[in-house]
Design a protein around this motif. Sequence first.
Motif, PDB file in Angstrom:
ATOM      1  N   SER A  66      43.912  73.639  26.561  1.00  0.00           N
ATOM      2  CA  SER A  66      42.992  73.470  25.429  1.00  0.00           C
ATOM      3  C   SER A  66      41.742  74.333  25.565  1.00  0.00           C
ATOM      4  O   SER A  66      40.906  74.358  24.665  1.00  0.00           O
ATOM      5  CB  SER A  66      42.575  71.997  25.283  1.00  0.00           C
ATOM      6  OG  SER A  66      41.752  71.588  26.359  1.00  0.00           O
ATOM      7  N   GLU A 109      36.670  62.330  18.691  1.00  0.00           N
ATOM      8  CA  GLU A 109      37.084  62.642  20.063  1.00  0.00           C
ATOM      9  C   GLU A 109      38.603  62.593  20.194  1.00  0.00           C
ATOM     10  O   GLU A 109      39.203  63.449  20.865  1.00  0.00           O
ATOM     11  CB  GLU A 109      36.428  61.649  21.033  1.00  0.00           C
ATOM     12  CG  GLU A 109      36.680  61.952  22.501  1.00  0.00           C
ATOM     13  CD  GLU A 109      37.904  61.237  23.054  1.00  0.00           C
ATOM     14  OE1 GLU A 109      38.494  61.746  24.029  1.00  0.00           O
ATOM     15  OE2 GLU A 109      38.263  60.178  22.507  1.00  0.00           O
ATOM     16  N   GLN A 113      40.811  65.955  21.047  1.00  0.00           N
ATOM     17  CA  GLN A 113      41.637  66.008  22.251  1.00  0.00           C
ATOM     18  C   GLN A 113      43.087  66.346  21.906  1.00  0.00           C
ATOM     19  O   GLN A 113      43.699  67.229  22.522  1.00  0.00           O
ATOM     20  CB  GLN A 113      41.588  64.678  22.998  1.00  0.00           C
ATOM     21  CG  GLN A 113      42.457  64.688  24.255  1.00  0.00           C
ATOM     22  CD  GLN A 113      42.666  63.314  24.844  1.00  0.00           C
ATOM     23  OE1 GLN A 113      42.551  62.304  24.145  1.00  0.00           O
ATOM     24  NE2 GLN A 113      42.968  63.267  26.128  1.00  0.00           N
TER      25      GLN A 113
END
Length: 254
Positions: A66, A109, A113
Amino acid sequence: MDLNGKVAVITGGGTGIGAAVAEALARKGAAAVVVNYSRSAEEARETVARLESMGCKATAMAADVSDDASVRRLAERVRADHGRVDALVCNAGTTRWVPFPDLEGLTDEVWQQIMGVNLMGAFYCARAFAPDLRAARGAIVNVASVAGLLGTGSSVAYGVSKAAMIQLTRGLAVALGPDVRVNAVAPGIVATRWHIDRVGEQVFHEMTAKEGARAPLRRTAEPEHIAQMVVALLESDMVTGEVLVGDGGRHLMY
């Protein structure tokens, strides 16, 4: 593509589907397999040991898919160690178990993610390894999910990330052609620790037995079944931009 003598990179390659793909490539005669991991260091080393026992040069390399800079460092290291990349399997994935009606549970969040790993991770890897794959006239296989095709999965965000990954596959097939083929597999439930550890072996067995009874093939996929699909797409020289579903035909039933 004849996989004999080729160099492959597998993200999330230490466990489950990724490890099964690595072993399948070793059996096909791959010269080297890079097993990427972010947290499963011990499992990645165990996978490497199995590959080496099969006569395949293998290396475990840490990288957070990521993070673009981390992926570019991974590509540089692979380039320095092997000088080429013929196959890239984007298998790294994550999720958060959020019931579909719980929209408040889908926080920024959670979205960031899941999308960061499942979507942006695949893009960052394709971009970083594109020069090597072009030079080798290689191939990419993205590991998506039936959750990207149906209204199912561990959360709305997970399904959206896999749907986006499937569209990314199509876009990359156009962007990287004619030198690089890009395809995806879309597994249903697979007997991996990701599912089993969450609900326990007994509940998982009961759940999959019930679901499997409604599928034409009447069984649950093992990681090795998905690895077969990945290898088939890597070897299929006239196939690009496609999504191969592997759920025993469950998606055919209403």
